[in-house]
Design a protein around this motif. Structure first.
Motif, PDB file in Angstrom:
ATOM      1  N   UNK A 222       0.504  -0.961  -0.215  1.00 53.27           N
ATOM      2  CA  UNK A 222      -0.332  -0.053   0.143  1.00 53.27           C
ATOM      3  C   UNK A 222       0.980   0.983   0.327  1.00 53.27           C
ATOM      4  N   UNK A 223       1.541   1.153   0.877  1.00 51.81           N
ATOM      5  CA  UNK A 223       3.316   2.469   0.556  1.00 51.81           C
ATOM      6  C   UNK A 223       3.542   2.340  -0.531  1.00 51.81           C
ATOM      7  N   UNK A 224       3.585   1.661  -1.608  1.00 51.01           N
ATOM      8  CA  UNK A 224       3.638   2.238  -2.799  1.00 51.01           C
ATOM      9  C   UNK A 224       2.902   3.770  -3.642  1.00 51.01           C
ATOM     10  N   UNK A 225       2.041   3.453  -2.954  1.00 49.98           N
ATOM     11  CA  UNK A 225       0.575   4.453  -3.038  1.00 49.98           C
ATOM     12  C   UNK A 225      -0.179   5.568  -2.278  1.00 49.98           C
ATOM     13  N   UNK A 226       1.146   5.462  -1.057  1.00 50.86           N
ATOM     14  CA  UNK A 226       0.317   6.476  -0.133  1.00 50.86           C
ATOM     15  C   UNK A 226       1.097   7.262   0.357  1.00 50.86           C
ATOM     16  N   UNK A 227       2.527   6.970   0.179  1.00 49.76           N
ATOM     17  CA  UNK A 227       3.538   7.293   0.091  1.00 49.76           C
ATOM     18  C   UNK A 227       3.084   9.264   0.006  1.00 49.76           C
ATOM     19  N   UNK A 228       3.971  10.415   0.598  1.00 50.17           N
ATOM     20  CA  UNK A 228       3.445  11.793   0.217  1.00 50.17           C
ATOM     21  C   UNK A 228       4.337  11.651  -1.712  1.00 50.17           C
ATOM     22  N   UNK A 229       3.417  12.157  -2.071  1.00 48.52           N
ATOM     23  CA  UNK A 229       1.910  12.540  -2.257  1.00 48.52           C
ATOM     24  C   UNK A 229       0.894  11.602  -2.183  1.00 48.52           C
ATOM     25  N   UNK A 230       0.190  11.090  -1.896  1.00 51.80           N
ATOM     26  CA  UNK A 230      -0.531   9.994  -1.637  1.00 51.80           C
ATOM     27  C   UNK A 230      -1.553   9.984  -2.934  1.00 51.80           C
ATOM     28  N   UNK A 231      -1.927   8.920  -3.429  1.00 55.49           N
ATOM     29  CA  UNK A 231      -2.230   8.623  -4.853  1.00 55.49           C
ATOM     30  C   UNK A 231      -3.921   8.236  -4.084  1.00 55.49           C
ATOM     31  N   UNK A 232      -3.836   7.728  -3.457  1.00 58.94           N
ATOM     32  CA  UNK A 232      -5.189   6.728  -2.917  1.00 58.94           C
ATOM     33  C   UNK A 232      -5.117   6.875  -0.599  1.00 58.94           C
TER      34      UNK A 232
END
Length: 328
Positions: A222-232
């Protein structure tokens, strides 16, 4: 000395990670049209630019973990560890039940177009009911007693065991929810907890090792998409799931109190809110620049990704007493 099934845990970690990533890639475009996150109006003003980011991204790792949990339960059962398979089933059922509360909460927010879902009372009623069911299942199906295990021996908590466990379960779940306030933070803490649980259980408990592997894989994917800036965002769907998974896992180690050091960052986040409210009522001044604690560090100028790294480090650091008090 590592468990002989260590390669299975490694495979589980990578399988959950990859499946989370693959599902999330498909999920983001769909949720971008139907599930845009309402931003909390009383939160940091600079968070308003995140308005419209899709939420309920936790559905991706819920699916990945569900697939892994079916495999894990069957694997343990066929390996002859019937109690381990049953215990793992109860833990995952507890986590998914709390995730369901999160789904309802997220859908309510989306329906109202506000950052207001279920009321605190409604949430607590559901959470306490699920926690009571969890304790009853572990008592009746697994024969758990009121005794907790430490490296130096066993301590019987007697009557106090059940109220303490209820407060730990519901408290950690809600503190995990409070932790989900900036990009990547809830998943980062979940990853740190997964690492700590795996270190403790790798040679002692196959079921917890498996559970920890799924937690690490889900959070990292999930961190691939949620680290800043979050995509989701994961939404309450994900944060309540991670909190419940962490809180329930230590029961399989025979000591629910272990969640206190292992979930130390969750507790810091929750206590910062309590202390902020009490301090303000007594002095009309703020103890922190903003609560929960991660917003205080934001106001101090810390970038969101630095706060996430600090949270992982602190989670591992806070877990040291658990290693000392539990490992033989």
């Amino acid at each position: 000395m590592l468990d002989r099934y260590f390669p299975v845990y490694v495979l589980t970690f990578f399988a959950v990670l990859v499946l989370t990533v693959l599902v999330e890639i498909r999920l983001i475009p769909a949720l971008s049209k139907t599930a845009k996150q309402p931003i909390y109006e009383d939160g940091p003003k600079w968070h308003m630019k995140k308005s419209g980011t899709p939420t309920m991204g936790g559905l991706a790792f819920l699916f990945a973990v569900f697939c892994a949990s079916v495999f894990g339960v069957l694997f343990l059962y066929l390996s002859g560890d019937h109690d381990g398979a049953l215990s793992l089933s109860v833990n995952f059922a507890f986590a998914f039940a709390n995730a369901t509360v999160g789904v309802v909460d997220d859908l309510t927010k989306l329906h109202r177009h506000k950052n207001e879902g279920l009321t605190p009372t409604e949430k607590l009623i559901f959470q306490f009911a699920i926690a009571i069911g969890f304790l009853l299942l572990r008592r009746t199906l697994l024969g758990e007693t009121t005794t907790v295990a430490f490296a130096f021996g066993h301590v019987d908590l007697g009557f106090f065991y059940y109220p303490i466990c209820l407060l730990l379960l519901v408290g950690i779940i809600n503190f995990a929810n409070l932790t989900d306030g900036i990009d990547g933070l809830a998943a980062s803490v979940a990853f740190g907890i997964g690492v700590s649980l795996f270190y403790i259980s790798a040679a002692l408990s196959g079921e917890v090792s498996f559970l920890a592997a799924t937690m690490m894989g889900a959070s990292m994917g999930f961190l691939f998409f949620n680290l800043h800036p979050a995509k989701i965002f994961m939404g309450d769907t994900g944060s309540l799931f991670f909190g419940a998974l962490a809180a329930s896992s230590v029961f399989s180690l025979g000591n629910p109190l272990l969640i206190l050091p292992i979930g130390g960052v969750y507790i810091l986040e929750g206590l910062s809110v309590v202390l902020q409210v009490l301090f303000f009522k007594m002095t009309k001044r703020r103890l922190f620049r903003m609560a929960p604690l991660h917003h205080h560090f934001e106001k101090c100028g810390w970038p969101e990704n630095r706060i996430c790294l600090a949270a992982i480090f602190l989670t591992l650091l806070f877990s040291l007493p658990a290693y000392i008090l539990y490992l033989p």
